[in-house]
Motif scaffolding. Structure first.
Motif, short mmCIF file in Angstrom:
data_model
loop_
_atom_site.label_atom_id
_atom_site.label_comp_id
_atom_site.label_asym_id
_atom_site.label_seq_id
_atom_site.Cartn_x
_atom_site.Cartn_y
_atom_site.Cartn_z
N PRO A 306 0.80 -1.23 0.00
CA PRO A 306 0.00 0.00 0.00
C PRO A 306 0.83 1.27 0.00
N GLY A 307 2.12 1.15 0.26
CA GLY A 307 2.95 2.35 0.34
C GLY A 307 2.79 3.09 1.65
N LEU A 308 2.08 2.49 2.61
CA LEU A 308 1.92 3.05 3.94
C LEU A 308 2.45 2.03 4.94
N ASP A 309 3.14 2.51 5.96
CA ASP A 309 3.80 1.62 6.91
C ASP A 309 3.06 1.57 8.24
N PHE A 310 2.46 0.42 8.52
CA PHE A 310 1.78 0.21 9.80
C PHE A 310 2.48 -0.90 10.59
N SER A 311 3.81 -0.88 10.54
CA SER A 311 4.60 -1.90 11.24
C SER A 311 4.44 -1.84 12.75
N HIS A 312 4.03 -0.70 13.26
CA HIS A 312 3.81 -0.54 14.70
C HIS A 312 2.36 -0.06 14.90
N LEU A 313 1.44 -0.89 14.47
CA LEU A 313 0.04 -0.46 14.40
C LEU A 313 -0.52 -0.10 15.76
N SER A 314 -0.18 -0.85 16.79
CA SER A 314 -0.75 -0.54 18.11
C SER A 314 -0.34 0.85 18.57
N ASP A 315 0.89 1.25 18.28
CA ASP A 315 1.34 2.60 18.65
C ASP A 315 0.58 3.66 17.85
N THR A 316 0.39 3.41 16.56
CA THR A 316 -0.36 4.35 15.72
C THR A 316 -1.80 4.48 16.21
N VAL A 317 -2.42 3.35 16.51
CA VAL A 317 -3.81 3.37 16.98
C VAL A 317 -3.92 4.14 18.30
N ALA A 318 -2.99 3.89 19.20
CA ALA A 318 -3.02 4.60 20.48
C ALA A 318 -2.89 6.10 20.28
N LEU A 382 -3.78 -12.34 7.94
CA LEU A 382 -2.57 -11.51 7.84
C LEU A 382 -1.69 -11.82 9.05
N ASP A 383 -0.41 -11.92 8.84
CA ASP A 383 0.52 -12.25 9.91
C ASP A 383 0.58 -11.09 10.91
N PRO A 384 0.14 -11.30 12.15
CA PRO A 384 0.16 -10.22 13.14
C PRO A 384 1.55 -9.62 13.35
N LYS A 385 2.60 -10.41 13.13
CA LYS A 385 3.95 -9.90 13.35
C LYS A 385 4.29 -8.78 12.37
N ASP A 386 3.65 -8.77 11.20
CA ASP A 386 3.90 -7.70 10.23
C ASP A 386 3.42 -6.35 10.76
N LEU A 387 2.50 -6.38 11.71
CA LEU A 387 1.94 -5.15 12.26
C LEU A 387 2.50 -4.84 13.64
N GLY A 388 3.53 -5.59 14.03
CA GLY A 388 4.16 -5.32 15.32
C GLY A 388 3.58 -6.10 16.47
N TYR A 389 2.65 -7.03 16.19
CA TYR A 389 2.08 -7.86 17.24
C TYR A 389 2.84 -9.18 17.33
N GLY A 390 2.68 -9.91 18.44
CA GLY A 390 3.20 -11.26 18.57
C GLY A 390 2.08 -12.27 18.40
N TYR A 391 2.40 -13.52 18.65
CA TYR A 391 1.40 -14.59 18.55
C TYR A 391 0.77 -14.91 19.90
N GLU A 392 1.23 -14.22 20.96
CA GLU A 392 0.74 -14.58 22.29
C GLU A 392 -0.74 -14.31 22.45
#
Length: 658
Positions: A306-318, A382-392
């Motif tokens: 998409p050309g947009l980086d949401f690698s740390h999505l939880s931080d962006t959402v917060a 979608l792999d949660p790790k791509d968005l900065g999440y873990g599998y826990e």
């Protein structure tokens, strides 16, 4: 007032788009293969919808986040609305906050005084976009403005001419390059023919659009009043009828009144849209604008960058939630706290199997260097790790969950791969506790329950606790023990040995002794001889954890046991298991025997000790994990399923799991 039995007496259906009878729509056969131009209007459309609009300091914080994410076009203000808005635009330009590759957009109604103020705010920026708008649908023309079509066209063209004049003057003064973005406000409720007529007149009046300097048409679904396929029809109609199509950017701006803004945006792109306008998390008036996070990650999950980086999505959402003083549901797409969580047992089982299978497939690709590590996971697109999440957080355990979810938590946090029938047995413990408390079982509570259930602690948890043990080889003829064994190996299960265990039994220390072919049978014989416990062995399995680090590798034994006159259940429900963990394979087996015995023991009374245990001051009498210190050992291994750990009728198999 109740809902009408016949709403057709009050509400009109959406009108058809006037395609010719033989026209074949293009958008249903199209496929998105690249990302659109993204325009964030968080600082304008989003901000105007807030009960308490953002301060300029807060807007700057969000502006910087938008830059960090990768937006190249950002609508930053309504400069003519207030001095605060005007000063925000000036401050980010004058303070060097705008990268050279980012274009600022400001919005202005088609009024001469407001247009001039808007253009003034952008002086000195590298590239600026003037978002000029006026509402053109029948309900606005006839009710709000009381204008005819002709009067609406005249008002629009006069505004375009003024924008052209003032931007050319500002370019001469400061060098700012301007683009016109004309918004047909309420496009979704406007006659398609009139929208095209007005668009072509604006394009002609602007007179500067070219393939290298395109003009933008904003087709706003200001009110989402029809299905997303109807919006796509309107976009395609406009796209195929507007002149100089190669010199025009069609920008889709869906709202979410019907809850289908994302679908409308996706279909609008298929219908000819080049650009998307929206907000992070869909903030905006009424039900909001289209959510750019959902749109971008929908593309990403299909292999489109998409050309947009949401690698740390939880931080962006917060950050977005804090700046907008808002919250999102826990099930909100991609951004919600529980969107990658499964509570249902069938879902958990599928996810666990998917993770196990994918790990093997990816490992094989690493080994061979062939293939693609594509993501293929039940229920998780979608792999949660791509968005900065873990599998826990993938599997959450409640009373509605199943054995697979509990087993997954134990594997993730203790590295233990529980046998399938043992999973059934242990889940009953977890389920009972969850039903008792009426709450979700957390990772910590499940791990604690596992350790307590199987008495895994360095201190006594049950009635029996094995401190240390020694093994002695026995003469087949005299059954007399010789010196303690220093090199016992499971490769020699046929040897007759004596087990001598130093234990705490109901708070008192004692020594128990027994003979058998292999340590497990010898330990069982000791329990029978000294504690009058008759026990049988069911299923068993072994595993190595930390196998990649030999210095830290541990052997794990899972052992099912049952009382004479009973038999293990086929499903595993109600079965009693023991778990032993040690750096030494034999010690792990002995500990598993004691672990299971503690479960079977219940409150039955035990015979008194034959003699009081007193520690022997010998070098061989040490902790079970260190009693071989200083002695050169033969290398052993955890046996495979084909190896026999017993002799003369004992059918226990010791499996090895990597």
């Amino acid at each position: 007032m109740p809902m009408l039995l016949d709403p057709a007496t009050k509400y009109l259906p959406y009108p058809a788009v006037p395609f010719s009878p033989d026209y074949a729509r293009r958008w249903p056969t199209q496929r998105t293969t690249s990302s659109p131009i993204w325009l964030s209007t968080d600082l304008r459309d989003g901000n105007q919808a807030l009960v308490n609009p953002m301060s300029n300091a807060t807007k700057l914080e969000l502006f910087r986040e938008l830059i960090k994410i990768g937006f190249k076009e950002i609508e930053v203000a309504y400069p003519s609305a207030s001095e605060q808005e005007f000063q925000f635009v000036r401050s980010i330009i004058e303070n060097g906050e705008v990268p050279d590759n980012v274009s600022l957009q400001v919005i202005s109604p088609a009024r001469p005084d407001l247009i001039a103020r808007s253009i003034e705010s952008l002086a000195g920026s590298r590239h600026a976009i003037i978002h000029l708008y006026n509402a053109v649908s029948p309900v606005f023309r006839e009710v709000v403005f009381r204008n005819t079509k002709e009067q609406t066209i005249d008002l629009t063209l006069n505004a375009v001419l003024l924008v052209k004049k003032l931007t050319e003057e500002e370019t001469a003064r400061s060098g700012t390059r301007f683009t016109l973005n004309y918004c047909l406000e309420t496009f979704s409720q406007t006659e398609p023919e009139f929208a095209v007529e007005l668009g072509n007149r604006v394009l002609e009046e602007w007179g500067k659009a070219s393939p290298t300097d395109k003009m933008i048409f904003n087709l706003a679904a200001t009110v989402e009043c029809a299905p997303s396929n109807h919006y796509a029809d309107m976009v395609e109609y406009f796209s195929t009828h507007i002149k100089q199509r190669d010199s025009v950017i069609i920008s889709v701006h869906p709202h979410n009144d019907r809850g289908t803004a994302v679908a409308a945006a996706e279909l609008g792109l298929l219908a000819g849209g080049d650009r998307i306008e929206g907000c992070l998390l869909g903030n905006g008036e009424r039900t909001g604008n289209v959510d750019l996070i959902t749109l971008a990650l929908n593309m990403y999950s299909q292999g489109i960058s998409p050309g947009l980086d949401f690698s740390h999505l939880s931080d962006t959402v917060a950050l977005v939630c804090r700046c907008n003083d808002m919250q999102i549901p826990v099930r909100y797409p991609y951004a919600g706290q529980l969107v990658f969580s499964a509570f249902a047992g069938t879902h958990q089982d599928a996810i666990k199997k998917g993770l196990d299978m994918q790990a093997k497939r990816w490992s094989e690709i690493d080994r061979t260097g062939q293939g693609i590590k594509y993501w293929a996971m039940p229920y998780i697109p979608l792999d949660p790790k791509d968005l900065g999440y873990g599998y826990e957080n993938l599997i959450r355990v409640s009373s509605q969950s199943g054995k697979a979810g509990t087993a997954y938590v134990i594997k993730q946090n203790m590295q233990l791969d529980i046998p399938r029938r043992m999973q059934v047995s242990f889940y009953k413990v977890v389920q009972d506790e969850s039903e008792r408390t009426g709450k979700e079982m957390t990772v910590a509570s499940i791990t604690s329950a596992f350790k307590q259930t199987y008495f895994l602690d360095s201190k006594p948890l049950g009635r029996l606790f094995l401190h240390s043990y020694r093994l002695f080889p026995l003469s087949p003829s005299t059954r007399e023990p010789s010196s303690p064994m220093s090199d016992y190996s499971d490769d020699e299960p046929q040897s007759l040995i004596r087990f001598e265990g130093e234990m705490t039994v109901d708070g008192e220390k004692r020594t128990i002794r027994g003979d058998g072919h292999g340590p497990v049978l010898a330990a069982l014989d000791a329990l029978r001889a000294d504690l009058a416990l008759e026990l049988n062995i069911g299923e068993s399995a072994g595993q190595t954890i930390n196998a990649d680090s030999p210095a830290y590798a541990k052997a794990v034994t899972f052992l099912e046991m049952y009382l004479p006159g009973t038999s293990p259940s086929k499903s595993g429900a109600g079965s009693v298991w023991g778990v032993g963990i040690s750096y030494d394979v034999t010690a792990s087996k002995c500990r598993a025997v004691i672990s299971a015995t503690n479960k079977l023991l219940g409150d039955r009374s035990l015979p008194r000790a034959r003699k009081i245990f007193s520690p022997r001051p010998t070098a061989s009498n040490v902790d079970s994990d260190s009693w071989l210190q200083g002695i050169k050992l033969r290398a052993g291994r955890i046996p495979s399923r084909s190896d026999q750990d017993v002799h003369e009728g004992d059918t226990t198999n010791w499996a090895t799991t990597a």
